[in-house]
Design a protein around this motif. Structure first.
Motif, PDB file in Angstrom:
ATOM      1  N   GLU A   1      38.908  46.420 -51.003  1.00  0.00           N
ATOM      2  CA  GLU A   1      39.690  47.362 -50.192  1.00  0.00           C
ATOM      3  C   GLU A   1      40.213  46.716 -48.918  1.00  0.00           C
ATOM      4  O   GLU A   1      41.371  46.916 -48.531  1.00  0.00           O
ATOM      5  N   VAL A   2      39.376  45.939 -48.237  1.00  0.00           N
ATOM      6  CA  VAL A   2      39.823  45.326 -46.979  1.00  0.00           C
ATOM      7  C   VAL A   2      40.870  44.249 -47.253  1.00  0.00           C
ATOM      8  O   VAL A   2      41.790  44.044 -46.457  1.00  0.00           O
ATOM      9  N   GLN A   3      40.774  43.569 -48.403  1.00  0.00           N
ATOM     10  CA  GLN A   3      41.792  42.577 -48.749  1.00  0.00           C
ATOM     11  C   GLN A   3      43.125  43.244 -49.048  1.00  0.00           C
ATOM     12  O   GLN A   3      44.185  42.740 -48.644  1.00  0.00           O
ATOM     13  N   SER A   4      43.096  44.396 -49.715  1.00  0.00           N
ATOM     14  CA  SER A   4      44.338  45.117 -50.014  1.00  0.00           C
ATOM     15  C   SER A   4      45.037  45.582 -48.743  1.00  0.00           C
ATOM     16  O   SER A   4      46.266  45.648 -48.689  1.00  0.00           O
ATOM     17  N   ALA A   5      44.253  45.903 -47.715  1.00  0.00           N
ATOM     18  CA  ALA A   5      44.839  46.354 -46.451  1.00  0.00           C
ATOM     19  C   ALA A   5      45.320  45.184 -45.601  1.00  0.00           C
ATOM     20  O   ALA A   5      46.367  45.250 -44.955  1.00  0.00           O
TER      21      ALA A   5
ATOM     22  N   ALA B   1      40.291  37.875 -47.137  1.00  0.00           N
ATOM     23  CA  ALA B   1      41.310  38.770 -46.592  1.00  0.00           C
ATOM     24  C   ALA B   1      42.257  38.034 -45.656  1.00  0.00           C
ATOM     25  O   ALA B   1      43.438  38.380 -45.555  1.00  0.00           O
ATOM     26  N   TYR B   2      41.757  37.014 -44.944  1.00  0.00           N
ATOM     27  CA  TYR B   2      42.662  36.234 -44.091  1.00  0.00           C
ATOM     28  C   TYR B   2      43.027  34.883 -44.706  1.00  0.00           C
ATOM     29  O   TYR B   2      44.095  34.334 -44.426  1.00  0.00           O
ATOM     30  N   LEU B   3      42.174  34.333 -45.585  1.00  0.00           N
ATOM     31  CA  LEU B   3      42.492  33.030 -46.186  1.00  0.00           C
ATOM     32  C   LEU B   3      43.683  33.117 -47.136  1.00  0.00           C
ATOM     33  O   LEU B   3      44.545  32.228 -47.140  1.00  0.00           O
TER      34      LEU B   3
END
Length: 573
Positions: free
Chosen positions: A156-160, A184-186
């Protein structure tokens, strides 16, 4: 009229030296002009007053309100201190200064426009429920690498976070421990740099050289974990493009690797990155990304000087002067700043507003401008205490960092019987990968010895071990050669062992935040996990206190005949 900080400062001193006297108050930017750099870094992150930047982030005479009053948020205070007639002071301040009197140089309108315009925040909420990385717009080569590593669906946090970072927004990423914040940031960074990036028309003519991303972590363990994640995605042929710069390792070898491999991504601890940068062996002026992982720890007073150097040098063009008419805003706009942590105290929010440009707060299923987050004033007395008090904010941050699929228990035992209780707990829960936490380093070896004597393979991990020894222990633990890893607070952050199914507190955590970070070593990426705290009878009140602060059911239990027995307990808080 837009002026540099230095020009405003000189104008203020000139006015103060005349009979036209006025008071600017105890406002942070003016007090900081005369402070050492390291102190300025610390005050920027923690000071509670608002800056005197206008909506576009630039210092102007209008934003300073140097007429009859100075604006503090929504309150206005008279600046008259006596000694000068109002009419003479007003006439002096209302004069329209010519550009030549301030020696201001003309600025290119294009540069000014690019620095002050806010990026349009485009949020596609349908992506919050993305089922594949293709939906998030990652380049094909990167998606192929993810598929080979068995990574097919984003968290979920990666999708956002991925779409927001791809839009080049500065961001603060907050999600519970083990939710996939590292990727999520890489992933959006690797979409823009390196061999897996999306092709562009400028690739053939405009080839960048040097370090393009700097990732800072507070511990060697977290730094090494991030490096392994990058190497895994890049693949064996390109893993040299990421360089580890952590303390405790041979510095000269790291410098040689920088020169030989010419990495595009550097991951390290603040001290070592700052040290090599100061020696002129690490050039980050053309860097496009600055990531501060576990940023709440990086705000520690111990890191202030190293972090100041990193913030001043990463992404700042070598020809840019600190006295540039656009000031810090221009330097910030040359890089994308990403702050990451499981907990986001208000010191992080203030730091993000200072170090980034129009940052947004990214959580699972949620993206909001950081300006919309209210920063409460410090509690000055007991009568001011309320739900927005700093202590409650810290507790809420700890709650947010807990993985959602955990079971929490506690049991009592005498100090000399804790290892036996630990062993019975492991057998009763049939746990295969266990991390046991203690507060000090010395007892670790004794616990390992007792477990080994009872036929349970164990190993110790602490900061006194060398880098190679720690790496070897972690590898063997992940490979299943050890069943129990006995460690101290060193591993409460950054230790990523997805298979860990049980965390045991042999010593009580010092507070609810430490409990949350320890507990976050299990239940990662949606898996189930169990946390058991073994305490003495006299310490049970501490467990109940943390239970109340974290708002999670930490249930009393015991282990008998190879089974877990849960007791009922009346709520006595």
């Amino acid at each position: 009229m837009r002026l540099t900080v230095g020009q405003v400062h000189r104008h203020v001193l000139a006015l103060a030296s005349s009979r036209s006297c006025f008071v600017l108050g105890d406002h942070l930017p003016f007090r900081m002009l005369s402070l050492p750099r390291a102190v300025r870094f610390h005050l920027t992150a923690w000071h509670d007053t608002q800056t005197v930047e206008d909506k576009n982030g630039l210092l102007t005479l209008a934003s300073l309100e140097v007429q009859n009053k100075v604006e503090y948020g929504k309150k206005e205070r008279a600046t008259r201190t006596g000694g000068t007639k109002p009419s003479s002071r007003a006439s002096a301040l209302n004069m329209k200064p010519k550009v030549s009197s301030f020696n201001a140089k003309p600025v290119k309108s294009a540069l000014l426009k690019s620095a002050v315009l806010k990026k349009t925040l485009k949020i596609d909420e349908s992506l919050f429920s993305a089922k594949s990385f293709e939906e998030l717009g990652l380049p094909p080569l990167l998606i192929d690498r993810l598929n080979k590593e068995g990574l097919t669906a984003p968290t979920e946090v990666q999708s956002a976070a991925i779409p927001i970072i791809s839009q080049k927004h500065d961001a603060v990423i907050q999600s519970y421990t083990g939710s996939g914040k590292t990727l999520a940031y890489l992933l959006p960074i690797l979409s823009e740099i390196g061999p897996l990036k999306r092709p562009t028309e400028q690739d053939s003519s405009d080839k960048r050289s040097g370090v393009e991303a700097v990732i800072v972590a507070p511990s060697r363990e977290l730094g090494m974990q991030i490096v392994r994640e990058v190497e895994k995605i890049l693949g064996p042929n390109d893993k040299r493009l990421v360089q580890q710069l952590v303390g405790g390792a041979n510095r000269s070898r790291q410098e040689e690797a920088l020169k030989k491999n010419k990495p595009i991504i550097v991951v390290g601890t603040p001290g070592r990155i700052s040290e090599i940068s100061a020696a002129g062996k690490l050039h980050t002026h053309s860097c496009r990304f600055l990531v501060l992982d576990e940023v709440d720890q990086l705000l520690s007073f111990n890191y202030r000087e190293d972090m100041h150097r990193i913030l001043e040098h990463v992404g700042r063009k070598s020809g840019t002067s600190s006295r540039d008419i656009l000031g810090p805003l221009a330097r910030r706009s040359e890089r994308q700043t990403i702050l990451v942590s499981a907990t986001i105290p208000f010191s992080v929010i203030r730091a993000a507003r200072s170090w980034g440009h129009d940052p947004v707060l990214v959580r699972a299923m949620s993206v909001v401008p950081l300006d919309s987050i209210t920063v409460p004033r410090p509690v000055l007395s007991r009568t001011d205490a309320n739900s927005n008090s700093p202590s409650n904010s810290v507790n809420q941050a700890a709650v947010d960092s807990l993985p959602p699929s955990l079971e929490h228990y506690y049991c009592t035992s005498k100090a000399q019987h804790k290892v036996d209780t630990l062993r019975r707990c492991i057998h009763a829960l049939e746990a295969q990968t266990v991390i046991a936490f203690m507060n000090n380093t010395k007892p670790l070896k004794d616990v390992v010895f007792k477990l080994e004597a009872r036929g349970m393979k164990a190993a110790e991990l602490h900061g006194d071990l060398g880098k190679l020894a720690r790496s070897t222990v972690l590898k063997k633990f992940k490979d299943g050669e050890f069943r129990v890893l006995v460690t101290n607070e060193l591993s409460a952050r950054g230790l990523d062992v997805p298979e860990c199914d049980l965390v045991i507190n042999l010593d009580l955590p010092t507070d609810s935040t430490h409990y949350a970070h320890r507990a976050g070593r299990t239940g990662r990426l949606g898996r189930k996990g169990t946390v058991v705290t073994i305490c003495e009878d006299t310490e049970t009140f501490v467990v109940r206190k943390m239970r109340k602060q974290l708002a999670v059911p930490i249930k009393p239990c015991e282990f008998t005949e190879g089974k877990l027995l849960v007791h009922k307990e009346e709520d006595v808080e």
